[in-house]
Design a protein around this motif. Structure first.
Motif, short mmCIF file in Angstrom:
data_model
loop_
_atom_site.label_atom_id
_atom_site.label_comp_id
_atom_site.label_asym_id
_atom_site.label_seq_id
_atom_site.Cartn_x
_atom_site.Cartn_y
_atom_site.Cartn_z
N SER A 153 0.82 -1.22 0.00
CA SER A 153 0.00 0.00 0.00
C SER A 153 0.85 1.27 0.00
N LEU A 154 2.01 1.24 0.64
CA LEU A 154 2.81 2.45 0.79
C LEU A 154 3.22 3.08 -0.54
N PRO A 155 3.82 2.32 -1.48
CA PRO A 155 4.23 2.96 -2.74
C PRO A 155 3.05 3.51 -3.53
N LEU A 156 1.91 2.80 -3.52
CA LEU A 156 0.76 3.26 -4.29
C LEU A 156 0.12 4.49 -3.67
N ILE A 157 0.03 4.50 -2.34
CA ILE A 157 -0.48 5.70 -1.66
C ILE A 157 0.39 6.90 -1.99
N ASP A 158 1.71 6.69 -1.99
CA ASP A 158 2.61 7.83 -2.20
C ASP A 158 2.62 8.34 -3.64
N PHE A 159 2.18 7.50 -4.59
CA PHE A 159 2.06 7.99 -5.96
C PHE A 159 0.95 9.04 -6.05
N PHE A 160 -0.10 8.88 -5.23
CA PHE A 160 -1.27 9.75 -5.34
C PHE A 160 -1.38 10.78 -4.21
N ILE A 161 -0.75 10.50 -3.07
CA ILE A 161 -0.93 11.38 -1.91
C ILE A 161 -0.39 12.78 -2.19
N VAL A 162 0.57 12.87 -3.11
CA VAL A 162 1.20 14.16 -3.42
C VAL A 162 0.28 15.08 -4.21
N ASN A 163 -0.68 14.50 -4.94
CA ASN A 163 -1.52 15.32 -5.83
C ASN A 163 -2.17 16.50 -5.10
N VAL A 164 -2.75 16.23 -3.93
CA VAL A 164 -3.44 17.30 -3.21
C VAL A 164 -2.47 18.20 -2.45
N ALA A 165 -1.21 17.77 -2.31
CA ALA A 165 -0.22 18.58 -1.59
C ALA A 165 0.55 19.52 -2.52
N LEU A 166 0.39 19.37 -3.83
CA LEU A 166 1.20 20.17 -4.77
C LEU A 166 1.02 21.68 -4.59
N PRO A 167 -0.21 22.19 -4.42
CA PRO A 167 -0.31 23.65 -4.21
C PRO A 167 0.46 24.13 -2.98
N SER A 168 0.42 23.36 -1.89
CA SER A 168 1.15 23.74 -0.68
C SER A 168 2.66 23.68 -0.90
N ILE A 169 3.12 22.66 -1.62
CA ILE A 169 4.55 22.54 -1.92
C ILE A 169 5.00 23.73 -2.76
N ASP A 170 4.18 24.11 -3.72
CA ASP A 170 4.51 25.24 -4.59
C ASP A 170 4.65 26.53 -3.78
N ARG A 171 3.72 26.76 -2.86
CA ARG A 171 3.77 27.98 -2.05
C ARG A 171 4.98 27.99 -1.12
N ASP A 172 5.28 26.85 -0.53
CA ASP A 172 6.33 26.78 0.48
C ASP A 172 7.73 26.80 -0.14
N LEU A 173 7.92 26.08 -1.25
CA LEU A 173 9.25 25.93 -1.85
C LEU A 173 9.43 26.73 -3.13
N ALA A 174 8.40 27.48 -3.54
CA ALA A 174 8.46 28.24 -4.79
C ALA A 174 8.94 27.35 -5.93
N ALA A 175 8.29 26.20 -6.06
CA ALA A 175 8.77 25.18 -6.99
C ALA A 175 8.51 25.55 -8.45
N GLY A 176 7.32 26.04 -8.77
CA GLY A 176 6.97 26.31 -10.15
C GLY A 176 6.45 25.05 -10.84
N PRO A 177 5.75 25.20 -11.97
CA PRO A 177 5.11 24.06 -12.63
C PRO A 177 6.07 22.94 -13.03
N ALA A 178 7.23 23.28 -13.58
CA ALA A 178 8.16 22.25 -14.07
C ALA A 178 8.66 21.37 -12.92
N LEU A 179 9.04 21.98 -11.81
CA LEU A 179 9.54 21.19 -10.68
C LEU A 179 8.42 20.42 -9.99
N LEU A 180 7.22 20.97 -9.97
CA LEU A 180 6.09 20.23 -9.41
C LEU A 180 5.83 18.97 -10.24
#
Length: 496
Positions: free
Chosen positions: A54-81
């Motif tokens: 379950s762990l690898p499959l959860i982690d493939f999808f768990i990031v989807n909803v965290a991407l906006p927060s990652i972008d704000r915190d790390l200033a990642a931008g679309p390419a790095l996201l």
């Protein structure tokens, strides 16, 4: 009364136990022995390996909803996201077959423990990443750890269970896989919104650490060691060519849109067919010479495996693309929070779980026609979602989406577990690792392709026609569902 010899560790006979014929037990696992000289996987051991799955499959999808927060915190931008998602998926897909082969060679329990340890450490590195590039590197390493761990799950089940117990275990694996993909995004939404101890998006990675520790402790006590009776050396040429083929296909498709389709993406896509043909020729030549290729072409002579893999491709492409698109559409398109976008998937998860529980009984009566019925129900759900979104946008709510989500989850729950069971039903025990690796590689590559293709389609349309983007993408997925339903008619009637 009868005496039963049992195994532990690397397969060495270490003792015996006397039991009645009605209730023989293996002291090492607490389960009935599979056969003379073979270790058995008990209920707690099965739970442990499914936890690892379950762990690898959860982690493939768990990031989807965290991407906006990652972008704000790390200033990642679309390419790095995109790389945060694609880096994990790419290394995961490229190394899966190799992970299965290494398990056959060195022992599946040993590789499962190593992979679980590495997954916990790389999850910690993701959660502590100080910048976007460090997060990308940690995600690539996390994908490699997942590729080491996941093939051992199916290979262990295949090698340490038989008959009804194997069928039940494979059905539970399919249910675990599907639920992990759905609940990953639900869990991600809850963790991001909860902001535990101010951790924000980092909690979606840090939550893996205690789970990995618990999995390690359980695996040391409950998972038997299995390996191939005739282990073969690693096919270096095949491994490198498969890695080249998957990389040249997945890397430009997942990164191309965000990067503006630079020349390297087109060069990479042009190289893909040549790399794929070269891989197949090398593997076929080695197979004919009596060697042991990374992916034996003779394995595809198994009708259930070949036809099952063909169906798995569009099924998982649609599933992966849908999960990514719905997360982006609900958060960015409608401005819903992480919790609300996660709650929208709850009906799908509940329906999937219910269908997974009923699946084994339905298969005993109707065989693989259950997959066909699942395709029809899923198509009805996706079609209903497309109509609902088209007419209700932008006033969508969790309640409005509920009927379509529930039907889509019900249909998927009748397909995925049965399909996993069918694909491995004829694979011999000594090829359990490579068979599992091939199946999971197909699944993972298809998920990544779905994110790349349907994701790019949605994001491209959303820029010019936001109200039409999601319905159009859902209609494309509906075409994939129609294809899987037609392909299901060619499956062997028995699921093994």
């Amino acid at each position: 009364m009868k005496t039963l010899w049992y195994q532990a560790g690397g397969g060495r006979i270490v003792g015996c136990v006397t039991a009645t014929s009605a209730s023989p037990l293996s002291p090492a696992t607490g389960a009935p022995p599979v056969a003379a000289g073979r270790p058995a996987l008990g209920p707690l051991g099965l739970f442990t390996v499914l936890l690892g799955a379950s762990l690898p499959l959860i982690d493939f999808f768990i990031v989807n909803v965290a991407l906006p927060s990652i972008d704000r915190d790390l200033a990642a931008g679309p390419a790095l996201l995109e790389l945060v998602v694609a880096g994990y998926g790419l290394s995961y897909a490229v190394l899966l077959v190799l992970g299965g082969r290494l398990g056959d060679l060195f022992g599946r329990r040993r590789l499962f423990l190593a992979g679980m340890t590495a997954f916990g450490l790389t999850s910690l590195a993701c959660g502590l990443a100080p910048d976007a590039w460090t997060l990308v590197g940690a995600r690539v390493a996390q994908g490699a750890a997942a590729a080491l761990m996941l093939p051992q799950v199916l290979a262990t089940i295949h090698s340490s269970t038989e008959g009804v117990r194997r069928a039940r275990a494979l059905s539970l694996y399919g249910a675990t896989a599907g639920l992990s993909m759905v609940t990953g995004q639900i869990l991600g939404g809850v963790l991001v919104a909860a902001d535990l101890a101010g951790s924000g998006w980092r909690a979606v990675f840090l939550v893996n650490v205690p789970v990995a520790v618990a999995g390690l402790l359980l695996a040391l006590r409950t998972v038997p060691e299995t390996r191939s009776d005739r282990p073969a050396p690693v096919d270096v040429a095949g491994t490198l060519l498969l890695a080249l083929a998957l990389t040249t296909l997945l890397a430009p498709l997942t990164e191309g849109r965000a990067a503006g389709w630079p020349p390297w993406t087109w060069v990479s896509l042009a190289v893909f067919p040549f790399a794929a043909v070269a891989f197949w020729r090398v593997e076929r030549r080695l197979d004919r010479r009596g060697g042991t290729p990374l992916v034996p072409p003779s394995l595809l002579d198994l009708v259930s495996l070949r036809r099952g893999l063909v169906l798995l491709l569009p099924l998982c492409m649609g599933f992966g693309g849908f999960m990514f698109v719905i997360a982006v559409a609900l958060q960015q398109g409608l401005g819903l929070g992480a919790i609300a976008s996660g709650l929208a998937l709850v009906p799908m998860a509940v329906a999937f779980f219910g269908a997974s529980l009923a699946g084994p009984r339905l298969v005993r009566r109707w065989g693989t026609r259950v997959v066909t019925a699942g395709g029809l129900i899923q198509g009805l759900g996706i079609g209903l979602l497309a109509v609902t979104v088209r007419h209700a946008w932008p006033d969508l709510s969790v309640g409005i989406l509920l009927p379509g989500m529930a039907l889509a989850g019900l249909g998927q729950g009748l397909q995925l577990p049965v399909l996993f069971r069918l694909i491995l039903s004829e694979v011999p025990g000594e090829r359990a690792g490579v068979g599992s690796g091939v199946m999971v590689t197909t699944q993972q590559a298809s998920l990544a392709l779905g994110v790349a293709t349907l994701g790019s389609l949605y994001l491209g349309l959303a820029a010019s026609a936001p109200d039409a983007a999601l319905p159009a993408t859902l209609l494309v997925q509906l075409a994939m569902v129609a294809l899987t339903t037609l392909l299901s008619l060619r499956l062997p009637r028995s699921a093994g």
